[in-house]
Write a protein that holds these residues in place. Structure first.
Motif, PDB file in Angstrom:
ATOM      1  N   HIS A  15       0.871  -1.160   0.000  1.00  0.00           N
ATOM      2  CA  HIS A  15       0.000   0.000   0.000  1.00  0.00           C
ATOM      3  C   HIS A  15       0.907   1.209   0.000  1.00  0.00           C
ATOM      4  CE1 HIS A  15      -3.675   2.156   1.164  1.00  0.00           C
ATOM      5  NE2 HIS A  15      -2.837   2.949   1.780  1.00  0.00           N
ATOM      6  N   GLY A  41      -2.743  -2.481   7.389  1.00  0.00           N
ATOM      7  CA  GLY A  41      -2.908  -2.601   5.930  1.00  0.00           C
ATOM      8  C   GLY A  41      -1.705  -3.263   5.298  1.00  0.00           C
ATOM      9  N   GLY A  42      -1.161  -2.638   4.255  1.00  0.00           N
ATOM     10  CA  GLY A  42       0.001  -3.188   3.560  1.00  0.00           C
ATOM     11  C   GLY A  42       1.312  -2.895   4.273  1.00  0.00           C
ATOM     12  N   ALA A  43       1.252  -2.317   5.460  1.00  0.00           N
ATOM     13  CA  ALA A  43       2.421  -2.061   6.319  1.00  0.00           C
ATOM     14  C   ALA A  43       3.362  -0.999   5.753  1.00  0.00           C
ATOM     15  CB  ALA A  43       3.182  -3.355   6.622  1.00  0.00           C
ATOM     16  N   GLY A  44       2.858  -0.148   4.864  1.00  0.00           N
ATOM     17  CA  GLY A  44       3.688   0.922   4.312  1.00  0.00           C
ATOM     18  C   GLY A  44       4.178   1.880   5.396  1.00  0.00           C
ATOM     19  N   MET A  62      -1.870  -3.509  14.160  1.00  0.00           N
ATOM     20  CA  MET A  62      -3.183  -4.167  14.256  1.00  0.00           C
ATOM     21  C   MET A  62      -3.948  -3.993  12.952  1.00  0.00           C
ATOM     22  SD  MET A  62      -4.656  -3.124  18.000  1.00  0.00           S
ATOM     23  CE  MET A  62      -6.042  -4.253  17.804  1.00  0.00           C
ATOM     24  N   ASP A  63      -4.726  -4.993  12.601  1.00  0.00           N
ATOM     25  CA  ASP A  63      -5.656  -4.860  11.485  1.00  0.00           C
ATOM     26  C   ASP A  63      -6.784  -5.850  11.723  1.00  0.00           C
ATOM     27  OD1 ASP A  63      -5.155  -3.549   8.357  1.00  0.00           O
ATOM     28  OD2 ASP A  63      -6.882  -4.843   8.717  1.00  0.00           O
ATOM     29  N   ASP A  65      -8.278  -7.250   9.343  1.00  0.00           N
ATOM     30  CA  ASP A  65      -8.288  -8.114   8.178  1.00  0.00           C
ATOM     31  C   ASP A  65      -7.137  -9.130   8.249  1.00  0.00           C
ATOM     32  OD1 ASP A  65      -7.964  -9.156   5.629  1.00  0.00           O
ATOM     33  OD2 ASP A  65      -8.558  -7.296   4.636  1.00  0.00           O
ATOM     34  N   GLY A  88      -7.221  -7.554  14.994  1.00  0.00           N
ATOM     35  CA  GLY A  88      -8.234  -6.983  15.882  1.00  0.00           C
ATOM     36  C   GLY A  88      -8.570  -5.569  15.486  1.00  0.00           C
ATOM     37  N   PHE A  90      -8.846  -1.642  16.209  1.00  0.00           N
ATOM     38  CA  PHE A  90      -8.019  -0.737  17.025  1.00  0.00           C
ATOM     39  C   PHE A  90      -8.790  -0.201  18.226  1.00  0.00           C
ATOM     40  CE2 PHE A  90      -9.188   2.214  13.385  1.00  0.00           C
ATOM     41  CZ  PHE A  90     -10.047   3.031  14.103  1.00  0.00           C
ATOM     42  N   ASP A 111      -4.723   5.195  10.103  1.00  0.00           N
ATOM     43  CA  ASP A 111      -4.882   5.590   8.697  1.00  0.00           C
ATOM     44  C   ASP A 111      -6.169   4.895   8.246  1.00  0.00           C
ATOM     45  OD1 ASP A 111      -4.556   6.073   5.978  1.00  0.00           O
ATOM     46  OD2 ASP A 111      -2.939   4.621   5.726  1.00  0.00           O
ATOM     47  N   LEU A 112      -7.285   5.622   8.375  1.00  0.00           N
ATOM     48  CA  LEU A 112      -8.612   4.987   8.372  1.00  0.00           C
ATOM     49  C   LEU A 112      -9.056   4.464   7.005  1.00  0.00           C
ATOM     50  CD1 LEU A 112     -10.205   7.716  10.654  1.00  0.00           C
ATOM     51  CD2 LEU A 112      -9.399   5.446  11.358  1.00  0.00           C
ATOM     52  N   GLY A 113     -10.141   3.696   7.047  1.00  0.00           N
ATOM     53  CA  GLY A 113     -10.767   3.239   5.805  1.00  0.00           C
ATOM     54  C   GLY A 113     -10.236   1.907   5.334  1.00  0.00           C
ATOM     55  N   VAL A 114     -10.369   1.684   4.028  1.00  0.00           N
ATOM     56  CA  VAL A 114      -9.925   0.414   3.457  1.00  0.00           C
ATOM     57  C   VAL A 114      -8.653   0.620   2.643  1.00  0.00           C
ATOM     58  CG1 VAL A 114     -12.030  -0.988   3.371  1.00  0.00           C
ATOM     59  CG2 VAL A 114     -11.695   0.800   1.694  1.00  0.00           C
ATOM     60  N   GLN A 118      -7.766  -4.111  -0.563  1.00  0.00           N
ATOM     61  CA  GLN A 118      -9.145  -4.529  -0.301  1.00  0.00           C
ATOM     62  C   GLN A 118     -10.068  -4.044  -1.427  1.00  0.00           C
ATOM     63  OE1 GLN A 118      -9.185  -2.719   3.581  1.00  0.00           O
ATOM     64  NE2 GLN A 118      -9.208  -4.685   4.639  1.00  0.00           N
ATOM     65  N   MET A 138     -14.359  -5.994   6.697  1.00  0.00           N
ATOM     66  CA  MET A 138     -12.889  -6.029   6.801  1.00  0.00           C
ATOM     67  C   MET A 138     -12.471  -7.356   7.424  1.00  0.00           C
ATOM     68  SD  MET A 138     -11.989  -2.213   8.033  1.00  0.00           S
ATOM     69  CE  MET A 138     -12.831  -0.822   7.341  1.00  0.00           C
TER      70      MET A 138
HETATM   71  C1  LIG Z   1      -5.911   2.711   4.502  1.00  0.00           C
HETATM   72  S1  LIG Z   1      -5.452   1.112   4.972  1.00  0.00           S
HETATM   73  C2  LIG Z   1      -3.963   1.339   5.880  1.00  0.00           C
HETATM   74  C3  LIG Z   1      -2.740   1.329   5.029  1.00  0.00           C
HETATM   75  C4  LIG Z   1      -1.437   1.384   5.800  1.00  0.00           C
HETATM   76  N1  LIG Z   1      -1.314   2.596   6.569  1.00  0.00           N
HETATM   77  C5  LIG Z   1      -0.239   1.222   4.886  1.00  0.00           C
HETATM   78  O1  LIG Z   1       0.619   2.109   4.841  1.00  0.00           O
HETATM   79  O2  LIG Z   1      -0.134   0.206   4.213  1.00  0.00           O
HETATM   80  C6  LIG Z   1      -6.563   0.758   6.273  1.00  0.00           C
HETATM   81  C7  LIG Z   1      -6.410  -0.609   6.905  1.00  0.00           C
HETATM   82  O3  LIG Z   1      -6.955  -0.519   8.202  1.00  0.00           O
HETATM   83  C8  LIG Z   1      -7.791  -1.605   8.468  1.00  0.00           C
HETATM   84  N2  LIG Z   1      -8.798  -1.101   9.407  1.00  0.00           N
HETATM   85  C9  LIG Z   1      -9.762  -0.184   9.169  1.00  0.00           C
HETATM   86  N3  LIG Z   1     -10.455   0.075  10.295  1.00  0.00           N
HETATM   87  C10 LIG Z   1      -9.905  -0.692  11.263  1.00  0.00           C
HETATM   88  C11 LIG Z   1     -10.176  -0.863  12.651  1.00  0.00           C
HETATM   89  N4  LIG Z   1     -11.178  -0.220  13.260  1.00  0.00           N
HETATM   90  N5  LIG Z   1      -9.377  -1.689  13.364  1.00  0.00           N
HETATM   91  C12 LIG Z   1      -8.361  -2.356  12.753  1.00  0.00           C
HETATM   92  N6  LIG Z   1      -8.082  -2.271  11.434  1.00  0.00           N
HETATM   93  C13 LIG Z   1      -8.837  -1.432  10.700  1.00  0.00           C
HETATM   94  C14 LIG Z   1      -8.315  -2.061   7.133  1.00  0.00           C
HETATM   95  O4  LIG Z   1      -8.625  -3.439   7.165  1.00  0.00           O
HETATM   96  C15 LIG Z   1      -7.150  -1.737   6.204  1.00  0.00           C
HETATM   97  O5  LIG Z   1      -6.297  -2.845   6.044  1.00  0.00           O
END
Ligand SMILES: C[S@@+](CC[C@H](N)C(=O)[O-])C[C@H]1O[C@@H](n2cnc3c(N)ncnc32)[C@H](O)[C@@H]1O
Length: 329
Positions: A15, A41-44, A62-63, A65, A88, A90, A111-114, A118, A138
């Motif tokens: 990501h 997410g993608g751990a960026g 944590m995620d 997904d 889990g 957050f 970093d909210l959302g999807v 996904q 998710m």
């Molecule tokens: C926008 S991506 C994050 C990308 C990440 N910052 C990166 O650099 O790769 C959002 C991720 O947060 C997860 N997510 C969204 N809401 C969440 C929550 N309430 N608890 C845990 N994970 C959540 C989603 O499943 C998704 O994988």
């Protein structure tokens, strides 16, 4: 029905981290610190935090997904024990930190959302452009799918969801059409729903720059995943689990989230609320945080050109302040 399996190789699950420079500037990760990325997410971003906290900083990722977590595990393998990954929400970070016997954190990122992954995986049901099961969870092992909501909710409830979480102008019309059509054929796929929306929204009155199903899909996703409830609880717990001087950085992608972040930060940063006529403070309320972003921070044009998703990103950050007589900071 077969949707095609999602590829789990970590190289396709990268990501592009949004506003990476700004995240590092406000989070100020340092060696020896303990950080939590609640949306791995993608751990960026997680990778950048681990690099910046070398050689001994810890990152708890944590995620919700499981697929994201598996890919992040492989992406972050080189950091060994410094990356602790947990599936889990957050909003439940407190319980995870207790299990890890970690009391306070130096910094937290949400970093909210999807993630793009996904959105780009038709079998997850987030995309209105590609055929897939109407799911949108998710964590598909939790709660109910979007198909169940669309099959069971009353027209009024569907309309409220579309209006409240999607600001959809044609919420009532779309909700009534769903309820009428589902008598004949249940909505089980993404394109079934997207096609109905395209049919129902009056031609020429649909939003010009976005697909007519964008807002309804966003609304269903927010509802199915209880995103605003998670954020409300998450902000509260995050603030409590920061050390004094610790920082919280939140990136939102729509106005409902950003409003909640802004109002929470403002409430925590508010000191005395006594009427001005009182010469001496009687309420005893002190600011618990310092807001670091007087105005919302946005991605610059260069980043938007490379990563169009960053166009709607809004970053806010705060720092926890010492509070007199607070025994547990
Ligand atoms: C926008 S991506 C994050 C990308 C990440 N910052 C990166 O650099 O790769 C959002 C991720 O947060 C997860 N997510 C969204 N809401 C969440 C929550 N309430 N608890 C845990 N994970 C959540 C989603 O499943 C998704 O994988």
């Amino acid at each position: 029905m077969i949707w095609g399996s999602s590829v789990l190789a970590s190289d396709v699950f990268r990501h592009v981290p949004v506003m990476a420079d700004e995240v590092l500037r406000f989070l100020e990760p340092h060696c020896g610190g303990i950080y939590l990325d609640g949306t791995l997410g993608g751990a960026g971003h997680a990778r950048l935090i681990l690099e910046a906290t070398s050689p001994d900083g810890i990152l708890i990722g944590m995620d919700r997904d499981a697929e994201a977590l598996a890919a992040a595990k492989s992406n972050l393998a080189e950091f060994g024990d410094r990356a602790i990954l947990r599936q889990g929400n957050f909003s439940e970070m407190g319980a995870h930190l207790d299990l890890l016997q970690i009391d306070r954190l130096d910094g937290i990122l949400l970093d909210l959302g999807v993630s793009s992954h996904q959105l780009d995986s038709p079998e997850r049901g987030f995309s209105f452009r590609e055929e897939g099961p109407l799911d949108m969870r998710m964590n598909p092992a939790e709660g109910v799918s979007a198909a169940t909501v669309v099959a069971e909710a009353e027209a009024n409830e569907l309309s409220r969801i579309f209006r409240e979480y999607g600001e959809e102008r044609w919420a009532g019309k779309i909700a009534r059409a769903i309820v009428s059509d589902r008598e004949q054929t249940p909505f089980v796929t993404t394109l079934q729903l997207a096609d109905l929306i395209r049919r129902v929204v009056p031609r020429g009155r649909a939003p010009q720059r976005i697909h007519p199903a964008t807002r309804v899909f966003q609304a269903l996703r927010i509802h199915v995943n209880g995103e605003l409830d998670s954020l409300r609880t998450g902000l509260d717990v995050a603030w409590q689990r920061l050390k004094v001087g610790g920082r919280l950085v939140v990136i939102s992608f729509h106005s409902l989230e950003d409003r909640m972040v802004k109002q929470t930060f403002r409430a925590l940063a508010t000191g005395c609320i006594c009427p001005p006529r009182l010469a001496i403070c009687a309420c005893g309320q002190q600011p618990s945080v310092r807001v670091l972003t007087r105005k919302a921070v946005r991605a610059n044009e260069d980043e938007i050109n490379i990563n169009p998703r960053s166009r709607s990103a809004v970053l806010r950050a705060m720092e926890k302040l010492p509070v007199e007589d607070d025994q547990d900071v």
